[in-house]
Design a protein around this motif. Sequence first.
Motif, PDB file in Angstrom:
ATOM      1  N   LYS A 123       0.828  -1.211   0.000  1.00  0.00           N
ATOM      2  CA  LYS A 123       0.000   0.000   0.000  1.00  0.00           C
ATOM      3  C   LYS A 123       0.861   1.261   0.000  1.00  0.00           C
ATOM      4  CE  LYS A 123      -4.634  -0.301   1.764  1.00  0.00           C
ATOM      5  NZ  LYS A 123      -5.395  -0.680   2.958  1.00  0.00           N
ATOM      6  N   CYS A 124       1.861   1.316   0.887  1.00  0.00           N
ATOM      7  CA  CYS A 124       2.623   2.568   1.042  1.00  0.00           C
ATOM      8  C   CYS A 124       4.085   2.423   0.661  1.00  0.00           C
ATOM      9  CB  CYS A 124       2.494   3.087   2.475  1.00  0.00           C
ATOM     10  SG  CYS A 124       3.424   2.114   3.669  1.00  0.00           S
ATOM     11  N   CYS A 161       2.081  -3.263   8.565  1.00  0.00           N
ATOM     12  CA  CYS A 161       2.836  -2.049   8.250  1.00  0.00           C
ATOM     13  C   CYS A 161       2.410  -0.914   9.181  1.00  0.00           C
ATOM     14  CB  CYS A 161       2.602  -1.671   6.793  1.00  0.00           C
ATOM     15  SG  CYS A 161       3.417  -0.155   6.276  1.00  0.00           S
ATOM     16  N   CYS A 188      -1.672  -1.666   7.007  1.00  0.00           N
ATOM     17  CA  CYS A 188      -1.859  -2.728   6.026  1.00  0.00           C
ATOM     18  C   CYS A 188      -1.237  -4.033   6.518  1.00  0.00           C
ATOM     19  CB  CYS A 188      -1.220  -2.298   4.696  1.00  0.00           C
ATOM     20  SG  CYS A 188      -1.287  -3.559   3.425  1.00  0.00           S
ATOM     21  N   CYS A 220       1.269   1.742   8.246  1.00  0.00           N
ATOM     22  CA  CYS A 220       0.037   2.313   7.696  1.00  0.00           C
ATOM     23  C   CYS A 220      -1.185   1.466   8.030  1.00  0.00           C
ATOM     24  CB  CYS A 220       0.156   2.484   6.181  1.00  0.00           C
ATOM     25  SG  CYS A 220       0.014   0.938   5.251  1.00  0.00           S
ATOM     26  N   ARG A 239       6.574   1.207   2.120  1.00  0.00           N
ATOM     27  CA  ARG A 239       7.609   1.157   3.164  1.00  0.00           C
ATOM     28  C   ARG A 239       8.251  -0.233   3.153  1.00  0.00           C
ATOM     29  NH1 ARG A 239       3.733   3.888   6.565  1.00  0.00           N
ATOM     30  NH2 ARG A 239       4.449   5.949   7.250  1.00  0.00           N
TER      31      ARG A 239
HETATM   32 ZN   LIG Z   1       2.115   0.451   4.463  1.00  0.00          ZN
END
Ligand SMILES: [Zn+2]
Length: 313
Positions: free
Chosen positions: A32-33, A55, A59, A57, A35
């Motif tokens: 998703k992000c 994560c 996720c 975030c 990282r």
């Molecule tokens: Zn993420």
Amino acid sequence: MIRFSIVGLMDMQKCYDHLVEILHPNGLGCPKCDRPVAQSKVHRRDRAPVLYYRCHCGCIYNAFAGTMWKHTRHSCSVIVRILQGFAQGIPTLHLARELGIDRKHLLERRHEIQALAAAACDRNPLPDQVVEVDEMYQNAGEKGILHPDPEDPPRRRANQARGHGTWDMDRPPILGIMGRESGRVQLIVKHNSARADLEPTVLDVTQPGCTINTDEWGAYNHLSEQQRRHVTVCHAPSRREWARDDDGDGIREVHTNTSEGFWTGLRNFLRPFRGVSKVYLQQYIAIHEWAHNLKEVTLGFLRILCGVTQMAS
Ligand SMILES: [Zn+2]
């Protein structure tokens, strides 16, 4: 062939690590992000070595997230064996039995993966100054395709048609362009073997100024008008008959040195599949093309098979 699966003996962690390397050229990270995984916490270990991460975030993901294997229930060693089996032309039924998985599902996966291999075939002109061009005719009906008209069922017996087949008669030509110096080949399924079908493709995948060896088939007769040097392999009259496909098995006992052995290899590759639908013929022969050109599987090829487009920077 006796069933003898070794997937249970394969090192699961090594298979997992290899799959992560294939699927994540830039390293595993949050889908998703983006990282990196180092910034995630392990969320679940019950499917180890496949770990679930959480994560920053929020996720939750594993190494298969965002890839063609995202919903798979297969273990890592089974996935590696599937990739090996497809790359080596192991028949689907054989693989499905060995791995104890559903044949239909595996066939769908094969078609998905082979389509990726076919789409990634190099269609740039061969670098060679000398090439051989030839066609092979392959009986290929519509196996596996639901037939809409019960009054016109698909043929059950092998097509007995001789000589130059066509797509419409379930015996499409496979055009082979083979570089004498590079040893590379390109294989392209055509609808017909007329000049209009073959010549444009031959011009696309050869260099202007190169020498093209063909047999006496008239479709190639105008290559010399297209910035190519055209050499026809002329058979002595006594060998003329010998060079024809009189027994109708599709092997025209050939004309040019490289193609002779090459078609034998392609036939041997296709035979275990016991009839490939013409609709899928291009993707099956694409696997043979890759194998011939690469000799040994590479990380890049495995990424193609898995639909990984993002490349390591
Ligand atoms: Zn993420």
